[in-house]
Design a protein around this motif. Structure first.
Motif, mmCIF file in Angstrom:
data_model
loop_
_atom_site.group_PDB
_atom_site.id
_atom_site.type_symbol
_atom_site.label_atom_id
_atom_site.label_comp_id
_atom_site.label_asym_id
_atom_site.label_seq_id
_atom_site.Cartn_x
_atom_site.Cartn_y
_atom_site.Cartn_z
ATOM 1 N N ARG A 1 -107.728 55.672 -3.029
ATOM 2 C CA ARG A 1 -109.408 55.686 -2.496
ATOM 3 C C ARG A 1 -110.170 55.963 -3.509
ATOM 4 O O ARG A 1 -111.348 55.587 -3.667
ATOM 5 N N GLN A 2 -109.806 57.136 -4.107
ATOM 6 C CA GLN A 2 -110.882 57.655 -5.189
ATOM 7 C C GLN A 2 -110.822 56.787 -6.286
ATOM 8 O O GLN A 2 -112.080 56.432 -6.643
ATOM 9 N N PHE A 3 -109.957 56.250 -6.601
ATOM 10 C CA PHE A 3 -109.971 55.039 -7.929
ATOM 11 C C PHE A 3 -110.817 53.915 -7.481
ATOM 12 O O PHE A 3 -111.665 53.329 -8.050
ATOM 13 N N GLN A 4 -110.558 53.604 -6.192
ATOM 14 C CA GLN A 4 -111.239 52.405 -5.639
ATOM 15 C C GLN A 4 -112.813 52.564 -5.618
ATOM 16 O O GLN A 4 -113.598 51.772 -6.129
ATOM 17 N N GLU A 5 -113.325 53.887 -5.197
ATOM 18 C CA GLU A 5 -114.588 53.929 -5.078
ATOM 19 C C GLU A 5 -115.339 54.104 -6.477
ATOM 20 O O GLU A 5 -116.474 53.767 -6.826
ATOM 21 N N ALA A 6 -114.403 54.610 -7.837
ATOM 22 C CA ALA A 6 -115.097 54.556 -9.039
ATOM 23 C C ALA A 6 -115.148 53.137 -9.439
ATOM 24 O O ALA A 6 -116.484 53.131 -9.972
ATOM 25 N N TYR A 7 -114.472 52.278 -9.241
ATOM 26 C CA TYR A 7 -114.467 50.901 -9.856
ATOM 27 C C TYR A 7 -115.526 50.006 -9.055
ATOM 28 O O TYR A 7 -115.948 49.000 -9.584
ATOM 29 N N MET A 8 -115.576 50.269 -7.713
ATOM 30 C CA MET A 8 -116.507 49.512 -6.825
ATOM 31 C C MET A 8 -117.759 49.860 -6.527
ATOM 32 O O MET A 8 -118.672 49.032 -6.827
ATOM 33 N N SER A 9 -118.064 51.201 -6.701
ATOM 34 C CA SER A 9 -119.304 51.762 -6.592
ATOM 35 C C SER A 9 -119.788 52.924 -7.558
ATOM 36 O O SER A 9 -120.732 53.636 -7.326
ATOM 37 N N PRO B 1 -119.610 52.145 -17.137
ATOM 38 C CA PRO B 1 -118.964 50.687 -17.221
ATOM 39 C C PRO B 1 -118.001 50.368 -16.263
ATOM 40 O O PRO B 1 -117.818 49.270 -16.093
ATOM 41 N N LEU B 2 -117.257 51.583 -15.686
ATOM 42 C CA LEU B 2 -116.166 51.091 -14.651
ATOM 43 C C LEU B 2 -116.848 50.553 -13.527
ATOM 44 O O LEU B 2 -116.449 49.400 -12.784
ATOM 45 N N GLY B 3 -117.988 51.153 -12.863
ATOM 46 C CA GLY B 3 -118.612 50.577 -11.680
ATOM 47 C C GLY B 3 -119.819 49.541 -11.979
ATOM 48 O O GLY B 3 -119.846 49.223 -13.203
ATOM 49 N N PRO B 4 -120.488 48.915 -11.020
ATOM 50 C CA PRO B 4 -121.326 47.959 -11.210
ATOM 51 C C PRO B 4 -122.462 48.332 -12.270
ATOM 52 O O PRO B 4 -122.852 49.544 -12.426
ATOM 53 N N GLY B 5 -123.025 47.263 -12.872
ATOM 54 C CA GLY B 5 -124.073 47.647 -13.783
ATOM 55 C C GLY B 5 -123.881 47.165 -15.069
ATOM 56 O O GLY B 5 -124.724 47.473 -16.281
ATOM 57 N N ALA B 6 -122.661 46.816 -15.611
ATOM 58 C CA ALA B 6 -122.432 46.324 -16.915
ATOM 59 C C ALA B 6 -121.905 44.905 -16.942
ATOM 60 O O ALA B 6 -121.240 44.538 -16.040
#
Length: 212
Positions: A92-100, A104-109
């Motif tokens: 869940r922690q990893f998912q939150e990082a790349y989804m939101s 560059p891991l999350g949205p915006g790149a």
């Protein structure tokens, strides 16, 4: 929030978060129960980091967490359920990082940058939890592919690949890409072949660009 860069994909990059499966969240619980759950999971994680998953017992976790052993059993049932709960918590922690999380891991790149960041983070995640992931994989080798965590990662990777290579079989390519991160493969490379995380990250990037 979108999993893609809205300025890089136009209409095709409409918000996609609702399309992604998610790792099941724990049921709502009282504040004291939530604190106890956190203490138990943190204690199990410390034991694993120091002595490996095979050293985990319910009595040890109870002692390390300061929670009664009866409470530990009532919350998690047995060691195997506790280990899976710990994996789900980390997912869940990893998912939150790349989804939101932040780019560059999350949205915006751009999609290419996000895919590189995702794969780099996956190398680190598997490395940090290699013993726990390997223990779970050894107990049930195919369970990984039916878990909510894998479905989330696969969908995310497929979306990014689809943005990079329109018209490609992004669903298949995402499966093949993620197969490189199977716990037994990563254990062989990192432990038996003694390859560093930096070399693994560079290798994944080079593999992706062989036929660019």
């Amino acid at each position: 929030m979108s999993t893609e860069n809205p300025q890089a994909g136009g209409a095709a990059a409409a918000p996609l978060l609702g399309l992604l499966p998610t790792v099941d969240a724990p049921a709502p619980e009282r504040a004291d129960a939530a604190r106890n759950r956190r203490k138990i999971l943190d204690a199990a994680a410390r034991i694993i980091a120091e002595d490996g998953p095979e050293a985990v017992t319910m009595n040890q976790v109870a002692h390390a967490s300061g929670i009664g052993v009866g409470t530990v059993y009532r919350r998690f049932g047995d060691v195997s359920q506790l280990l899976w709960a710990l994996l789900d918590d980390r997912e869940r922690q990893f998912q939150e990082a790349y989804m939101s999380g932040p780019p560059p891991l999350g949205p915006g790149a751009p999609a290419e940058v996000r895919l590189d960041a995702f794969l780099d983070a996956l190398v680190d995640r598997v490395g940090e939890q290699r013993s726990l992931l390997l223990a779970a994989h050894t107990a049930a080798p195919r369970a990984r592919y039916h878990s909510g965590a894998y479905r989330v990662m696969h969908t995310h990777a497929a979306l990014l690949i689809g943005r990079l290579k329109p018209g490609s079989d992004s669903t298949l390519l995402a499966h093949l890409l993620l197969s490189s991160f199977s716990p037994d493969v990563m254990h062989h490379l990192a432990v038996e072949q003694e390859l560093s995380a930096d070399r693994l990250k560079a290798g994944v990037r080079e593999l992706l660009r062989l036929r660019a």
